[in-house]
Enzyme design. Sequence first.
Site, PDB file in Angstrom:
ATOM      1  CB  THR A 188      -0.837  -0.014   1.071  1.00 31.85           C
ATOM      2  OG1 THR A 188      -0.264   0.198   2.383  1.00 31.85           O
ATOM      3  CG2 THR A 188      -1.657  -1.371   1.198  1.00 31.85           C
ATOM      4  CD  GLU A 333      -5.093  -3.201   1.742  1.00 29.87           C
ATOM      5  OE1 GLU A 333      -4.703  -2.458   2.492  1.00 29.87           O
ATOM      6  OE2 GLU A 333      -5.610  -2.630   0.835  1.00 29.87           O
ATOM      7  CE  LYS A 441      -5.060   6.825  -4.982  1.00 29.82           C
ATOM      8  NZ  LYS A 441      -6.130   5.720  -5.179  1.00 29.82           N
ATOM      9  CD1 TRP A 446      -3.199   4.955  -1.467  1.00 35.05           C
ATOM     10  CD2 TRP A 446      -4.568   6.193  -0.626  1.00 35.05           C
ATOM     11  NE1 TRP A 446      -4.168   4.007  -1.407  1.00 35.05           N
ATOM     12  CE2 TRP A 446      -5.165   4.836  -1.078  1.00 35.05           C
ATOM     13  CE3 TRP A 446      -5.419   7.123  -0.200  1.00 35.05           C
ATOM     14  CZ2 TRP A 446      -6.670   4.630  -0.670  1.00 35.05           C
ATOM     15  CZ3 TRP A 446      -6.785   6.806   0.157  1.00 35.05           C
ATOM     16  CH2 TRP A 446      -7.292   5.666  -0.146  1.00 35.05           C
TER      17      TRP A 446
END
Length: 578
Positions: A188, A333, A441, A446
């Site tokens: 991530t 994920e 975002k 991110w």
Amino acid sequence: MTAPLLGHMMDVPLLVSSLIAHAARHHGNTEIVSRRIEGDLHRYTYRDCETRAKQLAQALIALGVEPGERVGTLAWNGYRHMEAYFGVTGFGAVCHTINPRLFPEQIAWIVNHADDRYVLFDLTFAPLVDALAPQCPNVRGWIALCDESCLPAMKTPVLAYETLLAAQDGDYAWPLLDERSASNLCYTSGTTGNPKGALYTHRSSVLHAYAASLPDSIGLSARDAILPVVPMFHVNAWGIPHAAPLNGTKLVLPGKDLDGKSLYELMESEGVTCSAGVPTVWLGLLTYMRDAGVKFSTLQRTVIGGSACPPAMLRTYEDTYGVQVIHAWGMTEMSPLGTLAKLNWEQSQRPPDARRALLEKQGRVIFGVDMKIVGDDGRELPWDGVAFGDLHVRGPWVIDRYFRQAGGTPLIDGWFPTGDVATIDADGFLHITDRSKDVIKSGGEWISSIELENIAVSHPAIAEAACIACAHPRWTERPLIVAVKKPGAEVTREALLAYFDGKVVKWWQPDDVVFVDELPHTATGKLQKLKLRDQFRDHVLPTAAAASEQCPMEPLDANIDAHAGGGAHPVKSAATPD
């Protein structure tokens, strides 16, 4: 108790190597076309790709890489990166795609946490490798994705990819691995704290490739030519490098040049029928096409994810250019695909406005994924499009824990909590309404609000600061700092913005600062960002005002679907469709 009657079917494992083996055997002449870092256009076939992937496997084995060990990549979308997807995983090692857009120190942390043995890199990242190498002592070697003649002058000793492959003959049989063994590792983008690793299996990757191929998903076939604009370092390019060989789909890889002109010309010259990427890319393409007065001749559909697709962008592509926009949602994920906005037969018969309202949501789940929304008490909420709660998901390509993270499983009663707040309507369409984590975002990537807040309050004149998302016509969201000065202290907006220079990557830097007398807090002292988002809902960033004048769609206030919580969760990185 009577034992169950077992069927009499072959027990053939689902392996990533089987995807490229299938393509080489049954679609061997189908092309993979790449715009190379060297500047030219490279063209070869799936059959060639498998042979070179086998040579890479042999080369890595010769270097001492063991099954289960990680091999990192810092590379754009190209044929050599494609070879790594299969050459690394094919003999049992793990392909770890690294996002080069992160801050170097964060990349170093990821490489060390993954314990990468070797890292393959494109030439554009040579300066980055020189910065990383001293911080990554466990990396045995850095491999430049080029031949000897193109090796750049570097402080770091590097190997030439083509030299390694030339020493091998490609006469190699893919081993039969356990389908539950690890295949790919994606991190991530570090929304809070350090990034987290999602470790996929061969089984999950193959099942995800099947799901991506379904008609109500991306819908690939051997009649398509797909150009993934979403990077291969961003959640495996949403599974396209796996789904394309599964279907024998022509694959067009754009390299590092993602501007509107370059993408349009490549799509037209190669007959691209399908594409996928974040809204920022598609806005740039719209701008180019408007200015050049051109239209598509072959492009039929595109998947847009990474952040919420502005409704006006969807309308412009479909009404002006005849391209179907498939709004999608997922996360690292989830490998990442979760939902896609496609209508069933009954929905397609509804009035145009009703159809469009559904397509502007994040869509329905594809087979393999289940989802629910739960309230604060943990009970499931109704699918009425009104009740909103925490979004939970489960499925065979959803993680059950993070890689090498202490603390056990993140699951709640067998479901993965996504961190998003959403509604689900009676049609089963998901609509993300907020984020439980206040990340921002921007252009499909991110930005951590917490990190920006920490930098702001480290300024000697700032007592407290909050970072929230503001709508932007090009980047979807950009950060706004709301700050409280210390008594008697003075600092200007320009000075505080300049304070971020060198502390974060440039695209993380806030777009604006607003000073207030105090910030809203809960009874326990936590910032109430929902109140701040409501207070600054209509705040227009200076960069947004400038960008809206160049936007090839309708005016800003008519276009941007700015959620109070900052828009939809990505199919990311990734999320993102890090």
